[in-house]
Design an enzyme around this catalytic site. Structure first.
Site, PDB file in Angstrom:
ATOM      1  N   VAL A  40      -2.229   0.933   0.141  1.00  0.00           N
ATOM      2  CA  VAL A  40      -1.765   2.324   0.058  1.00  0.00           C
ATOM      3  C   VAL A  40      -2.132   2.942  -1.298  1.00  0.00           C
ATOM      4  CG1 VAL A  40       0.220   3.861   0.306  1.00  0.00           C
ATOM      5  CG2 VAL A  40       0.141   1.740   1.618  1.00  0.00           C
ATOM      6  N   LYS A  96      10.030   1.014   2.516  1.00  0.00           N
ATOM      7  CA  LYS A  96      11.157   1.039   3.472  1.00  0.00           C
ATOM      8  C   LYS A  96      12.132  -0.116   3.261  1.00  0.00           C
ATOM      9  CE  LYS A  96       7.309  -0.684   5.364  1.00  0.00           C
ATOM     10  NZ  LYS A  96       6.025  -0.254   5.822  1.00  0.00           N
ATOM     11  N   GLY A 107       4.103   5.586   8.841  1.00  0.00           N
ATOM     12  CA  GLY A 107       2.827   5.819   8.149  1.00  0.00           C
ATOM     13  C   GLY A 107       2.493   7.286   7.962  1.00  0.00           C
ATOM     14  N   ILE A 161       2.625   9.786  10.026  1.00  0.00           N
ATOM     15  CA  ILE A 161       3.326  10.802  10.832  1.00  0.00           C
ATOM     16  C   ILE A 161       4.456  11.444  10.032  1.00  0.00           C
ATOM     17  CG2 ILE A 161       4.576  11.250  12.974  1.00  0.00           C
ATOM     18  CD1 ILE A 161       3.604   8.646  14.067  1.00  0.00           C
ATOM     19  N   ASP A 172      10.457  -4.935   9.812  1.00  0.00           N
ATOM     20  CA  ASP A 172       9.894  -3.687   9.293  1.00  0.00           C
ATOM     21  C   ASP A 172      10.358  -2.506  10.151  1.00  0.00           C
ATOM     22  OD1 ASP A 172       7.616  -2.280   7.632  1.00  0.00           O
ATOM     23  OD2 ASP A 172       7.249  -1.750   9.722  1.00  0.00           O
ATOM     24  N   LYS A 230      12.894   0.782   9.268  1.00  0.00           N
ATOM     25  CA  LYS A 230      12.557   2.182   9.565  1.00  0.00           C
ATOM     26  C   LYS A 230      13.634   2.799  10.466  1.00  0.00           C
ATOM     27  CE  LYS A 230       7.629   1.256   9.043  1.00  0.00           C
ATOM     28  NZ  LYS A 230       6.451   0.710   9.726  1.00  0.00           N
ATOM     29  N   GLY A 288      -1.912   1.801   7.690  1.00  0.00           N
ATOM     30  CA  GLY A 288      -3.290   1.799   7.194  1.00  0.00           C
ATOM     31  C   GLY A 288      -3.440   2.639   5.941  1.00  0.00           C
TER      32      GLY A 288
HETATM   33  P1  NAP Z   1      -0.369  -4.323  -0.924  1.00  0.00           P
HETATM   34  O1  NAP Z   1      -1.701  -4.057  -0.374  1.00  0.00           O
HETATM   35  O2  NAP Z   1       0.180  -5.711  -0.905  1.00  0.00           O
HETATM   36  O3  NAP Z   1      -0.358  -3.785  -2.441  1.00  0.00           O
HETATM   37  C1  NAP Z   1       0.685  -4.010  -3.354  1.00  0.00           C
HETATM   38  C2  NAP Z   1       0.227  -3.586  -4.744  1.00  0.00           C
HETATM   39  O4  NAP Z   1       1.313  -3.683  -5.647  1.00  0.00           O
HETATM   40  C3  NAP Z   1      -0.893  -4.453  -5.304  1.00  0.00           C
HETATM   41  O5  NAP Z   1      -1.787  -3.659  -6.047  1.00  0.00           O
HETATM   42  C4  NAP Z   1      -0.167  -5.408  -6.267  1.00  0.00           C
HETATM   43  O6  NAP Z   1      -0.938  -5.797  -7.393  1.00  0.00           O
HETATM   44  C5  NAP Z   1       0.981  -4.526  -6.740  1.00  0.00           C
HETATM   45  N1  NAP Z   1       2.172  -5.288  -7.075  1.00  0.00           N
HETATM   46  C6  NAP Z   1       2.996  -5.950  -6.219  1.00  0.00           C
HETATM   47  N2  NAP Z   1       4.016  -6.504  -6.906  1.00  0.00           N
HETATM   48  C7  NAP Z   1       3.817  -6.176  -8.205  1.00  0.00           C
HETATM   49  C8  NAP Z   1       4.524  -6.448  -9.411  1.00  0.00           C
HETATM   50  N3  NAP Z   1       5.652  -7.181  -9.400  1.00  0.00           N
HETATM   51  N4  NAP Z   1       4.048  -5.965 -10.571  1.00  0.00           N
HETATM   52  C9  NAP Z   1       2.907  -5.247 -10.588  1.00  0.00           C
HETATM   53  N5  NAP Z   1       2.192  -4.935  -9.476  1.00  0.00           N
HETATM   54  C10 NAP Z   1       2.656  -5.409  -8.307  1.00  0.00           C
HETATM   55  O7  NAP Z   1       0.736  -3.418  -0.209  1.00  0.00           O
HETATM   56  P2  NAP Z   1       0.502  -2.082   0.634  1.00  0.00           P
HETATM   57  O8  NAP Z   1       0.130  -2.430   2.027  1.00  0.00           O
HETATM   58  O9  NAP Z   1      -0.316  -1.152  -0.138  1.00  0.00           O
HETATM   59  O10 NAP Z   1       2.015  -1.559   0.739  1.00  0.00           O
HETATM   60  C11 NAP Z   1       2.649  -0.967  -0.369  1.00  0.00           C
HETATM   61  C12 NAP Z   1       3.982  -0.362   0.069  1.00  0.00           C
HETATM   62  O11 NAP Z   1       3.750   0.631   1.050  1.00  0.00           O
HETATM   63  C13 NAP Z   1       4.959  -1.336   0.697  1.00  0.00           C
HETATM   64  O12 NAP Z   1       6.272  -0.924   0.401  1.00  0.00           O
HETATM   65  C14 NAP Z   1       4.703  -1.161   2.194  1.00  0.00           C
HETATM   66  O13 NAP Z   1       5.805  -1.532   2.985  1.00  0.00           O
HETATM   67  C15 NAP Z   1       4.476   0.323   2.238  1.00  0.00           C
HETATM   68  N6  NAP Z   1       3.701   0.814   3.376  1.00  0.00           N
HETATM   69  C16 NAP Z   1       2.528   0.218   3.704  1.00  0.00           C
HETATM   70  C17 NAP Z   1       1.770   0.711   4.758  1.00  0.00           C
HETATM   71  C18 NAP Z   1       0.463   0.096   5.184  1.00  0.00           C
HETATM   72  O14 NAP Z   1      -0.076   0.516   6.196  1.00  0.00           O
HETATM   73  N7  NAP Z   1      -0.072  -0.873   4.440  1.00  0.00           N
HETATM   74  C19 NAP Z   1       2.242   1.818   5.476  1.00  0.00           C
HETATM   75  C20 NAP Z   1       3.466   2.422   5.100  1.00  0.00           C
HETATM   76  C21 NAP Z   1       4.169   1.902   4.036  1.00  0.00           C
HETATM   77  P3  NAP Z   1      -2.313  -6.629  -7.261  1.00  0.00           P
HETATM   78  O15 NAP Z   1      -3.289  -5.655  -6.668  1.00  0.00           O
HETATM   79  O16 NAP Z   1      -2.650  -7.001  -8.649  1.00  0.00           O
HETATM   80  O17 NAP Z   1      -1.993  -7.774  -6.361  1.00  0.00           O
HETATM   81  N1  HSE Z   2       3.324  -2.948   8.273  1.00  0.00           N
HETATM   82  C1  HSE Z   2       3.667  -1.638   8.646  1.00  0.00           C
HETATM   83  C2  HSE Z   2       3.235  -1.398  10.082  1.00  0.00           C
HETATM   84  C3  HSE Z   2       2.988  -0.645   7.760  1.00  0.00           C
HETATM   85  O1  HSE Z   2       2.482  -2.219  10.627  1.00  0.00           O
HETATM   86  O2  HSE Z   2       3.678  -0.426  10.684  1.00  0.00           O
HETATM   87  C4  HSE Z   2       3.437   0.787   7.996  1.00  0.00           C
HETATM   88  O3  HSE Z   2       4.763   0.960   7.604  1.00  0.00           O
END
Ligand code: NAP
Ligand code: HSE
Length: 428
Positions: A17, A107, A136, A138, A203, A207, A304
């Site tokens: 993200v 979340k 996401g 929406i 998850d 939500k 995504g």
């Molecule tokens: P991700 O790809 O695992 O990225 C997490 C990032 O945070 C990485 O850059 C990581 O650093 C950094 N990080 C984690 N813990 C840390 C710490 N203690 N100190 C410093 N940096 C730290 O996660 P993501 O998928 O982007 O998701 C991020 C958030 O958005 C989560 O809350 C997730 O639930 C939410 N979300 C995700 C999506 C989705 O589709 N992926 C959709 C909606 C909401 P490094 O890069 O160095 O490892």
């Molecule tokens: N892991 C979550 C999903 C990301 O698959 O819906 C979006 O919140």
């Protein structure tokens, strides 16, 4: 009115993200002043691993010290896209207490500590926005809090996890194996850092808690939500769903009833003719029913990089506008009621039960008798696969209270003619 011409933001996290957010800030550089009256600059980015290669990102912005962002007085907006409860909670609280506005997609944190964070934002007169935390790309938080604010909402139902929806779609349409579909969902950036949260329904449960709190104006936390994941769904269940002209989806169900709030996440069979059945891949959909608006439906990509970053940036743009007009902290916590959450045992559902039983006279009537004693009314029975004296029985029921079904299943398990209760899935 427009005194500030540049707003600095700090990004906590540069994963799926965070990278999308960074890209959108670069792509919108010229447009931003026209949209908000100010330039937006990401001035610092917190990551865990400074050695990781990050293509297209100015390396001088990276830090592994959160103080570089939270204690930087010039930073007005903190965008938290790291995930997890700690240290995200502490960082957000410190940011709010130092008068910074916060946008988060987290979340997990909101479903457990949303009240505490919203109170801190209100105390400090700053924005705490979290559109990306549910479904996401929406828009659903803003519609519930603002556009539909006048409604008494009694129902919020939907598919709010992209990973599980992708897995179930691939299993159903491409006969893909569960593990392969999960690996692909992770590769596409849909899954959580620990995908157990997706496949076990946690998850979606988080939500559901966030949506119910906002829709029903009463705090619902994650532990109030009954959750069941999709790991027990087998190709055999999917084959029956097909035969019954239905699909299987992980569904979040929340109702505000006279006897309290009902809120749960579990797999369900949904008739192909229902709009939720056509929600495929990583798409999500949320249905809302309000007394004034009637039915409203929200549909789009639920996970995504870019869809989620789109929701984060919508919030960031709102905050920049609020900063420009000196009106941050306008919308506070809207949980002004204390409606009890009903025990899941008292909620009514229809069921699909697949079981292996001895294939001999009297077995079916004995099973029907057990259901009758426990107030379960049967709507359909299918018997198949007679092998070595064992038949597979599929029974579909009318709506019944969860505890009656639990008791009936306990009794069925004890019967010597029951070889196995293979699966129990709710029906929409
Ligand atoms: P991700 O790809 O695992 O990225 C997490 C990032 O945070 C990485 O850059 C990581 O650093 C950094 N990080 C984690 N813990 C840390 C710490 N203690 N100190 C410093 N940096 C730290 O996660 P993501 O998928 O982007 O998701 C991020 C958030 O958005 C989560 O809350 C997730 O639930 C939410 N979300 C995700 C999506 C989705 O589709 N992926 C959709 C909606 C909401 P490094 O890069 O160095 O490892
Ligand atoms: N892991 C979550 C999903 C990301 O698959 O819906 C979006 O919140």
């Amino acid at each position: 009115m427009m005194s500030e011409k540049k707003v600095k933001a700090g990004l906590l996290g540069l994963g799926t993200v965070g990278t999308g957010v960074y890209k959108l800030v670069q792509a919108q550089k010229e447009e931003m002043p026209r949209k908000t009256g100010a330039k937006l600059e990401i001035s610092r980015i917190l990551v865990h691993d400074l050695q990781k290669e990050r293509k297209g990102v100015d390396a001088s912005l990276l830090t592994d010290k959160w103080e570089d962002i939270i204690e930087d007085e010039e930073i007005r907006i903190v965008i938290e896209v790291m995930g997890g409860i700690e240290p995200a909670r502490t960082m957000i609280l410190k940011a709010l207490d130092s008068g910074k506005n916060v946008v988060t997609a987290n979340k997990d944190l909101l479903a457990e500590h949303g009240g505490e964070l919203l109170d801190a934002a209100e105390d400090n007169g700053v924005d705490l926005l979290f559109e990306a935390a549910v479904a996401g790309g929406i828009p659903i938080i803003r519609p519930l809090k603002q556009c539909l604010a006048v409604n008494e909402i009694d129902e919020v139902i939907g598919i709010v996890n992209g990973t599980t929806n992708y897995i179930l779609t691939k299993m159903m349409e491409d006969d893909m194996d569960f593990d392969e579909a999960l690996a692909k969902a992770a590769e596409l950036g849909y899954a959580e850092a620990d995908p157990t949260a997706d496949i076990e329904g946690l998850d979606a449960g988080r939500k559901a808690a966030i949506m119910a709190s906002i829709a029903f104006h009463s705090r619902v936390v994650f532990s109030d939500v009954y959750t069941e994941g999709i790991t027990k769904i087998t190709p055999r269940d999917i084959a029956y769903a097909r035969e019954f002209k239905s699909v299987i989806r992980l569904v979040s169900v929340a109702h505000n009833t006279e006897r309290g709030i009902e809120v749960a996440v579990h797999p369900m069979l949904i008739a192909e003719s229902h709009p939720l059945a056509s929600v495929r891949d990583s798409f999500n959909a949320v249905f809302v029913h309000g007394d004034a608006v009637g039915d409203a439906m929200f549909y789009g990509r639920g996970a995504g990089e870019m869809p989620t970053a789109s929701a984060v940036m919508g919030d960031v743009i709102d905050v920049v506008r609020d900063i420009q007009y000196h009106c941050t902290g306008r919308i506070h916590c809207t949980c002004y009621r204390s409606t009890p959450v009903k025990r899941f045992d008292d909620v009514r559902n229809k069921f699909f039960i697949r079981m292996q039983v001895d294939n001999r006279p009297g077995v079916l009537s004995a099973i029907a008798g057990v259901f009758g004693i426990h107030k379960v009314s049967i709507s359909k029975v299918v018997q198949k696969n007679v092998t070595d004296g064992v038949a597979e029985l599929v029974i579909v029921t009318e709506a019944v209270k969860e505890y009656h079904m639990k008791d009936a299943l306990e009794r069925l398990k004890e019967m010597e003619t029951t070889r196995e209760i293979s699966n129990v899935i709710r029906e929409y």
